[in-house]
Design a protein around this motif. Structure first.
Motif, PDB file in Angstrom:
ATOM      1  N   THR A 172       0.806  -1.215   0.000  1.00 45.01           N
ATOM      2  CA  THR A 172       0.000   0.000   0.000  1.00 45.01           C
ATOM      3  C   THR A 172       0.840   1.266   0.000  1.00 45.01           C
ATOM      4  OG1 THR A 172      -1.537  -1.278   1.334  1.00 45.01           O
ATOM      5  CG2 THR A 172      -1.974   1.063   1.141  1.00 45.01           C
ATOM      6  N   ASP A 262      -6.867  -2.083  -3.605  1.00 47.43           N
ATOM      7  CA  ASP A 262      -6.035  -2.700  -2.578  1.00 47.43           C
ATOM      8  C   ASP A 262      -6.916  -3.498  -1.615  1.00 47.43           C
ATOM      9  OD1 ASP A 262      -3.720  -3.265  -1.238  1.00 47.43           O
ATOM     10  OD2 ASP A 262      -3.459  -1.267  -0.373  1.00 47.43           O
ATOM     11  N   GLU A 263      -6.285  -4.412  -0.881  1.00 43.57           N
ATOM     12  CA  GLU A 263      -7.020  -5.216   0.097  1.00 43.57           C
ATOM     13  C   GLU A 263      -8.184  -5.943  -0.578  1.00 43.57           C
ATOM     14  OE1 GLU A 263      -6.642  -4.923   3.891  1.00 43.57           O
ATOM     15  OE2 GLU A 263      -4.691  -4.383   3.114  1.00 43.57           O
ATOM     16  N   THR A 423      -5.568  -6.861   8.432  1.00 46.44           N
ATOM     17  CA  THR A 423      -4.661  -6.717   7.287  1.00 46.44           C
ATOM     18  C   THR A 423      -4.477  -5.266   6.854  1.00 46.44           C
ATOM     19  OG1 THR A 423      -6.410  -6.992   5.649  1.00 46.44           O
ATOM     20  CG2 THR A 423      -5.235  -8.967   6.292  1.00 46.44           C
ATOM     21  N   SER A 424      -5.409  -4.366   7.227  1.00 48.23           N
ATOM     22  CA  SER A 424      -5.348  -3.002   6.696  1.00 48.23           C
ATOM     23  C   SER A 424      -4.185  -2.207   7.247  1.00 48.23           C
ATOM     24  CB  SER A 424      -6.623  -2.239   7.020  1.00 48.23           C
ATOM     25  OG  SER A 424      -7.712  -2.843   6.402  1.00 48.23           O
TER      26      SER A 424
HETATM   27 MG    MG Z   1      -1.907  -2.673   2.743  1.00 42.58          MG
END
Ligand code: MG
Ligand code: ADP
Length: 766
Positions: A172, A262-263, A423-424
């Motif tokens: 990210t 993302d994610e 996970t973020s």
């Molecule tokens: Mg990430």
């Protein structure tokens, strides 16, 4: 031995505190109340578990007997208890903790790719001088860094790329920067979506530091009701929901050169819809680069969906993680989590690693924080300092940075997080993970169209992600507050994608306003149940957003302009007719804050309750009470002092004001005049009913209610001003399931309004 005795003393103190807890009225947010006036975690747990079991086919035969047998076997295999490396230590441990939670060691999750770059890292770090130089050096230590060139090459060669990498590998924060450095931002912005607002904000903040620019300039973020970008912005982090809304204004996303979803593994509703939309525009915009990034390995599915897009794997660095299970199910997981955290803190040297606890929401986190503070208060230098860091979606920005601050020497950090830390967000330095095994999820019954927030057991995939958070910087330990039997037998393998368990009205309205009519043939990765699509169409029709051919009406077009649930936007659009748009947007803003408005300090509960009752005078109902809170605050010229005096959270109110300002701007856009009519409560309640008539309920015997359209038994939430009044007919904002199915934010209505406002939906019988 002396040390042990010392530890025992401390433990006794901690224990005494926790016994005191039973006598002291804990500080609780009003929203966490149940009918007894306290939070009944045990009941909540059993309700959640029961529901969960009910929802699965067929009950297991006497699960506990089987479980015991399984566990006896396991105990034979692994006699080690938590915190002990050998027999002697185990005994010491028992001596310190009589009233402990017993854990059984289960599998060890493998360490992979723990390479020998560590020396190089240390070197890079030691030669760095200024804080910014150090940040630059840190960038080079991330697992993604060695793959910078090959990644850029892959992006150049392919239009769509699936990227897979362990949480914390730098996907990210780094990949958008690499693309920027390689010149992609000369042709347009790089947009990177996140399922959660806090992640979008915090990652943007981090990247702006790394790039040494002011947040909101070259690097910015955009979340609902908050746009922190400018003309200069080239890297834009945003929630997936915001990119979805941008499609409404710019259907080909012309201002972007790269979109990174993302994610992707989170499979939120907005992400799933984005998949279909970006796949479509990639076909006629060959210059647009599309990155789909995910933390888990089921990338094949993404690749298949995007016409066999290549998969780029970033090898992670992961240390082994020892998994521990409780011996017996823990009825009160919140208490168990706190006891476990204190067990770790008191027995393990502070320098050896921080603790991450997964809880289900803000209220629970605040409760845990209070209890932890209470139990460690006054222990002074007897135990190492314990720094408590909460993190959840609505945590004020100023406090978000705290979780990333390095832990001072001699202290330990305990991070109390919602699923956001799964996970973020990556928090460095975590060695211990405590996982109660629950998450708060929206659940939706497509048959009745009823939606409710529910504390649900997590999936195995989630449990393993959570455990993995402890093995990033060294070997970790994960304490699961459920049994190994629960893990293997009760948890599903994967979380069901949101699209298959949610109300789709919002999405259907957005797609319709994008001109996508044939929803059944939309390119879904996993299609929603047809029944749920139908229910959404039905609701939008009832709200007059669609005509009987399923086409968007004028009302629907106006509703789609508001970034709100269709019922809420209908309430606003309807206020035009009832000439009270000014009041209605205040109420809508107050309903959209997402965090508590009132607070209740332990030593001033009576005062706080009285202050609250003031706004409910005349049993006006919760919506009007919210309006009164907002108007009174405005009358004092938005005074902070007034908030203190009335036990109201200043931050929540400021957020309400921001939201309200934006809603006011949107009113202008859809050409609804701002008209104030504070005296006409009936007009205000009719506007509310125009949006919320599907949420109406009629009183039954003994204080229960029955929802009108799809009969179900519900109750007025104890925090409601009408909880003691029990009007015959009510309209409610939302359902929340704790110990019972509760209606939250309730107002009285007259049944004839239902016939007047929604004759096609209701025919009155009595
Ligand atoms: Mg990430
Ligand atoms: P991924 O997306 O692969 O999970 P990230 O790019 O989010 O990885 O994280 C890379 C590193 O940046 C991690 O070590 C993390 O701790 C750090 N980091 C990310 N966000 C922040 C932040 N807001 N403050 C400090 N460090 C951060």
């Amino acid at each position: 031995m002396r040390e042990l005795r010392y530890k025992k003393q401390i433990y006794d103190l901690v224990k005494k505190r926790s016994q005191e807890d039973d006598n002291v009225n804990e500080y609780r947010m009003p929203d966490a109340y149940d009918d007894e006036g306290g939070v009944n975690q045990e009941k909540r747990f059993s309700v959640a578990m029961e529901r969960y079991r009910d929802s699965k086919d067929g009950d297991k035969m006497n699960p506990f007997a089987e479980q015991e047998a399984w566990e006896d076997h396991q105990i034979g295999k692994a006699t080690l208890k938590y915190g002990s490396k050998n027999k002697k230590q185990a005994d010491d441990y028992n001596f310190v903790f009589e009233d402990q939670i017993e854990f059984i060691q289960g599998q060890v999750m493998g360490g992979v790719n723990v390479d020998d770059e560590v020396n190089e890292e240390e070197y890079e770090k030691s030669i760095a001088k200024s804080a910014h130089e150090k940040l630059l050096a840190d960038r080079k230590t991330l697992p993604v860094y060695p793959y910078r060139e090959s990644l850029l090459k892959a992006v150049e060669d392919h239009q769509v790329l699936v990227i897979v990498g362990e949480t914390g590998s730098g996907k990210t924060t780094q990949i958008p920067q690499y693309l920027h450095e390689a010149g992609y931002t000369k042709r347009g912005m790089i947009g990177c979506t996140q399922p959660r607002r806090v992640a979008a904000m915090s990652v943007a903040a981090r990247v702006s530091q790394e790039m040494n620019v002011k947040l909101g300039h070259e690097v910015g973020y955009s979340i609902r009701f908050e746009d922190c970008t400018s003309d200069k912005t080239v890297l834009k982090y945003m929630t997936d929901g915001m990119l979805l809304r941008e499609f409404l204004g710019e259907p080909d996303l012309q201002s972007y050169s790269v979109v990174m979803v993302d994610e992707a593994h989170e499979r939120t509703l907005s992400t799933d819809i984005l998949f279909g939309l970006v796949k479509d525009i990639a076909r006629f915009r060959p210059d647009l680069k599309l990155l789909i990034s995910s933390a888990t390995l089921d990338a094949e599915k993404f690749s298949d969906y995007f016409d066999s897009a290549p998969i780029f794997k970033i090898p992670g660095r992961r240390f082994p993680v020892e998994i521990n299970y409780t011996k017996a199910p823990e009825a009160d997981y919140l208490d168990a989590a706190i006891v476990t955290a204190l067990q770790i803190h008191v027995t393990q040297p502070p320098g050896d690693g921080d603790i991450l606890v997964f809880l289900t929401g803000q209220e629970e986190i605040e409760t845990a924080e209070e209890i932890l503070k209470h139990r460690t208060r006054g222990l002074g230098s007897k135990i190492a300092e314990l720094i408590i860091c909460p993190i959840y979606a609505n945590l004020p920005t100023e406090l978000q940075a705290k979780i990333f601050e390095p832990t001072p020497e001699g202290a330990r950090k305990v991070v109390l997080a919602t699923n956001i830390a799964e996970t973020s967000l990556t928090i460095d330095g975590i060695k211990y993970v405590i996982d109660p095994g629950f998450v708060k999820m929206k659940s939706y019954n497509p048959r009745t169209g009823m939606e409710s927030l529910l504390i649900t057991p997590i999936s195995k995939a989630s449990a393993n992600q959570r455990a993995g958070r402890s093995g990033r910087t060294g070997p970790g330990k994960c304490f699961r507050l459920y049994t190994a039997y629960n893990y293997f037998n009760d948890l599903d393998d994967n979380t069901v994608p949101e699209i298959q368990r949610t109300n789709l009205a919002n999405v259907v309205l957005s797609l319709k306003s994008l001109g996508i009519h044939d929803l059944l043939n939309f390119d879904f990765m996993d299609p929603p149940p047809a029944e749920a699509l139908l229910k959404a169409l039905e609701l939008l029709f009832a709200l007059s957003a669609l005509n009987k051919h399923g086409e968007l009406t004028k009302v629907g077009r106006k509703m789609a302009e508001f970034p709100l649930d269709p019922m809420l936007s209908k309430m606003i659009v309807a206020s035009d007719k009832y000439k009270c748009s000014d009041e209605i947007i205040s109420i809508a803003a107050m309903l959209s804050i997402g965090s508590s408005i009132f607070y209740r300090p332990k030593d001033k509960q009576v005062h706080a309750d009285n202050a609250r009752l003031n706004f409910h005078m005349g049993n006006v109902g919760d919506h009007i009470a919210l309006l009164k809170v907002y108007s009174s605050w405005k009358e004092t010229n938005f005074s902070t002092q007034w908030c203190y005096e009335n036990y109201i959270q200043v931050r929540s109110m400021k957020r309400a004001r921001d939201i309200r300002d934006q809603l006011e701007g949107l009113l202008e856009r859809v050409e609804i005049e701002l008209v104030s009519n504070p005296g006409d409560l009936e007009a205000i309640k009719k506007s509310i009913t125009s949006g919320y008539f599907p949420h109406s309920a009629k009183m039954q015997k003994n204080g229960s209610y029955r929802t009108v359209k799809h009969p179900q038994t519900v109750y007025i939430h104890p925090s409601s001003g009408l909880a003691q009044v029990l009007p015959r007919w009510v309209v409610y904002h939302e359902l929340v399931l704790t110990t019972k199915e509760y209606m939250r934010q309730v107002s009285e209505l007259k049944p004839e309004w239902l016939v007047e406002i929604a004759p096609h939906y209701y025919q009155l019988k009595d």
